[in-house]
Design a protein around this motif. Structure first.
Motif, PDB file in Angstrom:
ATOM      1  N   VAL A   1      -9.646  -6.361 -14.334  1.00 48.33           N
ATOM      2  CA  VAL A   1      -9.653  -6.715 -13.656  1.00 48.33           C
ATOM      3  C   VAL A   1      -8.036  -5.953 -14.092  1.00 48.33           C
ATOM      4  N   GLU A   2      -7.820  -4.872 -14.300  1.00 44.09           N
ATOM      5  CA  GLU A   2      -6.572  -4.377 -14.838  1.00 44.09           C
ATOM      6  C   GLU A   2      -5.622  -3.051 -13.712  1.00 44.09           C
ATOM      7  N   GLY A   3      -4.805  -3.409 -13.914  1.00 45.64           N
ATOM      8  CA  GLY A   3      -3.727  -2.136 -13.251  1.00 45.64           C
ATOM      9  C   GLY A   3      -2.118  -2.070 -13.716  1.00 45.64           C
ATOM     10  N   ASN A   4      -2.010  -0.570 -12.931  1.00 46.09           N
ATOM     11  CA  ASN A   4      -0.407  -0.525 -13.952  1.00 46.09           C
ATOM     12  C   ASN A   4       0.065   0.201 -12.623  1.00 46.09           C
ATOM     13  N   ALA A   5       1.679   0.052 -12.308  1.00 49.61           N
ATOM     14  CA  ALA A   5       1.893   1.039 -11.529  1.00 49.61           C
ATOM     15  C   ALA A   5       3.608   1.389 -11.467  1.00 49.61           C
ATOM     16  N   ALA A   6       3.380   2.664 -11.860  1.00 53.31           N
ATOM     17  CA  ALA A   6       5.049   3.571 -12.172  1.00 53.31           C
ATOM     18  C   ALA A   6       5.422   4.648 -12.052  1.00 53.31           C
ATOM     19  N   ASN A   7       6.325   5.156 -11.700  1.00 54.39           N
ATOM     20  CA  ASN A   7       6.199   6.620 -11.719  1.00 54.39           C
ATOM     21  C   ASN A   7       5.524   6.977 -10.005  1.00 54.39           C
ATOM     22  N   GLY A   8       5.768   6.006  -9.106  1.00 50.39           N
ATOM     23  CA  GLY A   8       5.481   6.643  -7.531  1.00 50.39           C
ATOM     24  C   GLY A   8       3.903   6.415  -7.796  1.00 50.39           C
ATOM     25  N   GLU A   9       3.119   5.783  -8.496  1.00 48.80           N
ATOM     26  CA  GLU A   9       1.682   5.939  -8.793  1.00 48.80           C
ATOM     27  C   GLU A   9       1.048   4.879  -9.021  1.00 48.80           C
ATOM     28  N   PHE A  10      -0.063   4.434  -9.030  1.00 47.54           N
ATOM     29  CA  PHE A  10      -1.021   3.303  -9.573  1.00 47.54           C
ATOM     30  C   PHE A  10      -2.706   3.573  -9.725  1.00 47.54           C
ATOM     31  N   THR A  11      -3.153   2.763 -10.827  1.00 45.71           N
ATOM     32  CA  THR A  11      -4.658   2.838 -10.960  1.00 45.71           C
ATOM     33  C   THR A  11      -4.289   1.135 -11.081  1.00 45.71           C
ATOM     34  N   VAL A  12      -5.552   0.873 -10.105  1.00 43.50           N
ATOM     35  CA  VAL A  12      -6.656  -0.441 -10.388  1.00 43.50           C
ATOM     36  C   VAL A  12      -7.619  -0.292 -11.354  1.00 43.50           C
ATOM     37  N   THR A  13      -8.221  -0.876 -12.623  1.00 42.86           N
ATOM     38  CA  THR A  13     -10.006  -0.658 -12.290  1.00 42.86           C
ATOM     39  C   THR A  13      -9.897  -1.412 -12.491  1.00 42.86           C
ATOM     40  N   TYR A  14     -11.301  -2.004 -11.564  1.00 41.59           N
ATOM     41  CA  TYR A  14     -12.274  -3.229 -11.872  1.00 41.59           C
ATOM     42  C   TYR A  14     -13.627  -3.143 -12.361  1.00 41.59           C
ATOM     43  N   GLY A  15     -13.693  -3.821 -12.981  1.00 45.26           N
ATOM     44  CA  GLY A  15     -15.094  -3.580 -14.022  1.00 45.26           C
ATOM     45  C   GLY A  15     -16.276  -4.633 -13.300  1.00 45.26           C
ATOM     46  N   PHE A  16     -17.743  -4.217 -13.575  1.00 50.09           N
ATOM     47  CA  PHE A  16     -18.198  -5.649 -12.930  1.00 50.09           C
ATOM     48  C   PHE A  16     -19.640  -5.542 -13.428  1.00 50.09           C
ATOM     49  N   PHE A  17     -20.771  -6.562 -13.866  1.00 53.34           N
ATOM     50  CA  PHE A  17     -21.332  -7.146 -14.663  1.00 53.34           C
ATOM     51  C   PHE A  17     -22.486  -6.302 -14.705  1.00 53.34           C
ATOM     52  N   SER A  18     -22.675  -5.969 -13.171  1.00 51.02           N
ATOM     53  CA  SER A  18     -24.339  -4.596 -13.200  1.00 51.02           C
ATOM     54  C   SER A  18     -23.372  -4.005 -11.930  1.00 51.02           C
ATOM     55  N   GLU A  19     -24.499  -3.135 -12.000  1.00 51.06           N
ATOM     56  CA  GLU A  19     -24.091  -1.471 -11.349  1.00 51.06           C
ATOM     57  C   GLU A  19     -23.835  -2.093  -9.833  1.00 51.06           C
ATOM     58  N   ALA A  20     -25.229  -3.055  -9.174  1.00 52.66           N
ATOM     59  CA  ALA A  20     -25.198  -3.688  -8.149  1.00 52.66           C
ATOM     60  C   ALA A  20     -24.147  -4.204  -7.267  1.00 52.66           C
TER      61      ALA A  20
ATOM     62  N   ALA B   1       7.937   0.600   7.658  1.00 53.60           N
ATOM     63  CA  ALA B   1       6.469   0.229   7.778  1.00 53.60           C
ATOM     64  C   ALA B   1       6.707   0.572   6.418  1.00 53.60           C
ATOM     65  N   GLY B   2       6.287   0.317   5.262  1.00 53.04           N
ATOM     66  CA  GLY B   2       5.498   0.609   3.725  1.00 53.04           C
ATOM     67  C   GLY B   2       4.457   1.934   3.341  1.00 53.04           C
ATOM     68  N   THR B   3       5.247   2.715   2.116  1.00 53.81           N
ATOM     69  CA  THR B   3       4.997   4.346   2.322  1.00 53.81           C
ATOM     70  C   THR B   3       3.626   4.039   1.328  1.00 53.81           C
ATOM     71  N   ALA B   4       2.841   3.360   0.325  1.00 51.10           N
ATOM     72  CA  ALA B   4       2.327   3.023  -0.299  1.00 51.10           C
ATOM     73  C   ALA B   4       0.418   3.131  -0.173  1.00 51.10           C
ATOM     74  N   ILE B   5       0.022   4.504  -0.685  1.00 51.49           N
ATOM     75  CA  ILE B   5      -1.406   4.392   0.010  1.00 51.49           C
ATOM     76  C   ILE B   5      -2.351   4.488  -1.405  1.00 51.49           C
ATOM     77  N   ILE B   6      -3.878   4.398  -0.739  1.00 52.15           N
ATOM     78  CA  ILE B   6      -4.559   4.814  -2.149  1.00 52.15           C
ATOM     79  C   ILE B   6      -5.311   6.259  -1.898  1.00 52.15           C
ATOM     80  N   THR B   7      -5.306   7.297  -2.765  1.00 49.21           N
ATOM     81  CA  THR B   7      -5.557   7.596  -2.323  1.00 49.21           C
ATOM     82  C   THR B   7      -7.117   9.036  -3.317  1.00 49.21           C
ATOM     83  N   SER B   8      -7.393   7.726  -4.088  1.00 47.21           N
ATOM     84  CA  SER B   8      -8.749   7.691  -4.465  1.00 47.21           C
ATOM     85  C   SER B   8      -9.633   6.845  -4.891  1.00 47.21           C
ATOM     86  N   VAL B   9     -10.952   6.834  -4.539  1.00 38.92           N
ATOM     87  CA  VAL B   9     -11.545   5.446  -4.529  1.00 38.92           C
ATOM     88  C   VAL B   9     -13.161   6.243  -6.037  1.00 38.92           C
TER      89      VAL B   9
END
Length: 639
Positions: free
Chosen positions: A187-206, A113-121
């Motif tokens: 859609v931007e992302g990076n992963a290093a040092n045991g952590e990752f961050t992915v940012t999704y951009g949208f045309f509208s708040e909806a 089983a992999g150890t990767a988890i999401i901690t916040s959105v």
């Protein structure tokens, strides 16, 4: 509630070790959903219709098992609608756990089983860009972490919401890394040092809100074969899933599991109308809540009610007071962790108000231990004065001789004994002698007494006498009479067969042996035999050989033969057997040395000669000779 059940014992029943690929090599694959404690296997079409056993282990210990039948497409899932349930308990699958699958044909696979988890959105306002045409009105930022075993080149983050299909954001999900997001989205992302961050951009708040309403997940996989679009050993951790439940009617997770029952529970009267129970600490199934305490329960069979007392998690004893004098109480002990284990039966005890006598203890040490040489060489006499009982009678004494910290001989003496003889000692060796007093309440040993057994003059055994030597095919059997011991016991015998040229063959036996077989001899080679008896004083003189027992032996092919001569036809009918069947020829001659005939030995060892109108004269005996060595003489019958 599975109170008091040892999960590993239940799960492990009938378990076998699967020597399987880890990760899978394909086309079959194992998918692990850690938040949902779900496992799915797919692509095992070669095992369609077979029973499959899926196991989850952590640190070598089994924590979950499920069984089901693989469908026609090679698919089976656990803890999901339409699938099977985990047995006994739903394991709380976490990163690093090992999942294996074993099929009834003995094949199987495994995955970690992999150890990767999401901690916040988090939803945030858009970030301006130099190219204002690509500015976004809202963003979703997903953060997480991963541990050992995750290759970031085989890791992906995804947000799933079918509603996004109608909004033009994606088919039903957007992910990173992804080369197919709509133009203008970021859609931007990076992963290093045991952590990752992915940012999704949208045309509208909806659109951003639709993404926020979706289910973010992180996937990692162990292998990705070259030229094959497959993610083998796949683990998916879904951010919004609740960790740990069993699905529908499936068993509860570890948090709902009671402790295993205490062991070695025992109850006894403590005086003052009280009962004391003792026990060994209980354990809990994997991931179950820790033990919070214990409850000791005495059943009042007269009033049909229970009297109990609770103690803390570290306790291993408790006393129930205020019971009825002379009344009999069944007693049990349960472990607690928010639930109660199955009760451990501690026995049935009669409460008494009388003060109990002091508890018995082990006797005192035997006194005045002394050692003297025994009347026989290689023995010692040990003496002592009796130990005093402490509320429990002395039941006997154990006397031991030790050398180099190891016990070499032990003698048990009766309760009234004050001496013992220890034999089997080696003269000239220093021993420590220990006398221990025994009782039902325990044992007590006196201080060791060091003593060296006198060597004296050692005498080797007399020579044994060989009474019979028989020859075999590449072997010989030697029988003898026992050698008379000197003043040290015979410890064994050594038999040697020595050829004129070549390596001797040796056999060693114990002292009780009266025969030995020499194997590995060469046929047609003469060997000289030597037999000696061994002892601590050295070897005896070589054995004597009695009448009919030769001191030399020549192993050979073992032959049998019968012979008949029919005078009216001058016909010989001769047959027999040989122990060597490969490349072996038998030659038969009459007593005058005239050859009667030859025969080839068959695979079963038989041979036959028929000679009609033979010119070889009939004689009372014939000689049968083997080309593999050896010959015999056989009598001839005539008719």
């Amino acid at each position: 509630m599975l109170a008091g059940t040892t999960t590993l014992a239940l799960l492990g029943a009938g378990a076998s070790v699967v020597m399987a690929a880890n990760p899978p090599v394909g086309p079959g694959n194992i998918e692990i959903f850690t938040k949902r404690d779900m496992v799915a296997i797919e692509g095992y079409t070669a095992q369609a219709g077979q029973d499959a056993t899926i196991r989850v282990s952590r640190g070598g210990s089994l924590i979950g098992v499920a069984r089901g039948v693989v469908d026609a497409t090679g698919f089976l899932e656990v803890n999901h609608p339409g699938g099977v349930c985990w047995d006994v308990v739903t394991p709380n699958i976490t990163g690093g756990d090992e999942v294996t699958v074993e099929f009834e044909d003995g094949s199987g696979d495994g995955a970690l089983a992999g150890t990767a988890i999401i901690t916040s959105v988090e939803a945030v306002d858009g970030t301006p860009t130099p190219d204002t045409a690509n500015d976004v009105e809202g963003e979703v930022v997903v953060k997480g972490k991963y541990g050992e075993g995750v290759d970031t080149a085989r890791m992906a983050v995804e947000i799933v919401n079918p509603d996004m299909r109608d909004m033009g954001i994606g088919e039903r999900a957007i992910g990173w890394p992804d080369d197919e997001e709509p133009a203008g989205y970021r859609v931007e992302g990076n992963a290093a040092n045991g952590e990752f961050t992915v940012t999704y951009g949208f045309f509208s708040e909806a659109e951003r809100d639709a993404a926020m309403a979706g289910d973010p997940s992180v996937a990692s996989w162990q292998a990705e074969p070259v030229g094959v679009e497959a993610q083998l050993g796949l683990t998916i951790s879904e951010f919004k899933e609740i960790d740990g439940p069993g699905f529908g009617g499936c068993p509860a997770g570890p948090s709902g599991q009671a402790p295993n029952q205490p062991t070695e529970a025992f109850a006894s009267a403590a005086g003052g109308s009280s009962i004391t129970a003792t026990w060994s600490p209980a354990t809990v199934p994997a991931d179950a809540p820790a033990i919070t305490g214990y409850e000791v329960i005495a059943e009042d069979t007269v009033l049909d009610q229970e009297v109990s007392v609770k103690v803390g998690a570290e306790a291993t004893s408790a006393t129930i007071r205020g019971l009825v004098d002379g009344q009999v109480y069944p007693v049990k002990v349960v472990a607690l962790n928010g639930q109660a284990s199955n009760p451990a039966v501690a026995g049935t005890v009669t409460a008494t108000s009388a003060a109990l006598p002091p508890a018995a203890s082990a006797p005192t040490a035997p006194g005045n231990v002394a050692v003297n040489d025994g009347s026989l060489l290689g023995s010692a006499d040990v003496t002592w004065t009796a130990a005093a009982a402490n509320g429990s009678a002395v039941t006997g004494y154990t006397v031991q001789a030790l050398t180099g910290g190891e016990v070499v001989t032990t003698v048990q003496a009766g309760s009234g004994a004050t001496s013992a003889k220890l034999g089997g000692l080696t003269p000239g060796t220093e021993y420590s002698f220990v006398v221990t007093a025994n009782s039902t309440a325990g044992t007590t040993a006196a201080e060791p007494v060091v003593f060296s057994v006198k060597a004296g003059a050692l005498t080797a055994p007399a020579a044994p006498n060989v009474v019979r030597v028989t020859t075999g095919n590449g072997s010989a059997t030697v029988e003898w009479q026992a050698a008379a011991a000197g003043n040290t016991p015979v410890t064994g015998y050594v038999l040697t067969a020595t050829p004129a040229v070549g390596t001797p063959v040796t056999v060693e036996t114990d002292a009780a042996a009266r025969n030995a077989v020499l194997n590995g001899l060469t046929n047609s080679t003469t060997y000289t035999l030597k037999l000696v008896a061994k002892s601590a004083a050295g070897d005896s003189a070589p054995a004597t050989f009695g009448t009919g027992a030769s001191s030399t032996v020549t192993p050979a092919d073992q032959l049998t033969a019968t012979a008949e001569f029919r005078a009216d036809k001058r016909e010989w009918r001769i047959g027999g057997s040989a122990s060597i069947t490969t490349g072996n020829t038998i030659t038969v001659s009459n007593a005058n040395g005239v050859r009667i005939g030859t025969a080839t030995v068959a695979a079963d060892g038989s041979w036959t000669i028929r000679a009609r109108n033979s010119t070889a004269a009939v004689t009372p005996t014939i000689k049968v000779t083997s080309s593999a060595g050896g010959s015999i003489t056989a009598s001839v019958s005539t008719r």
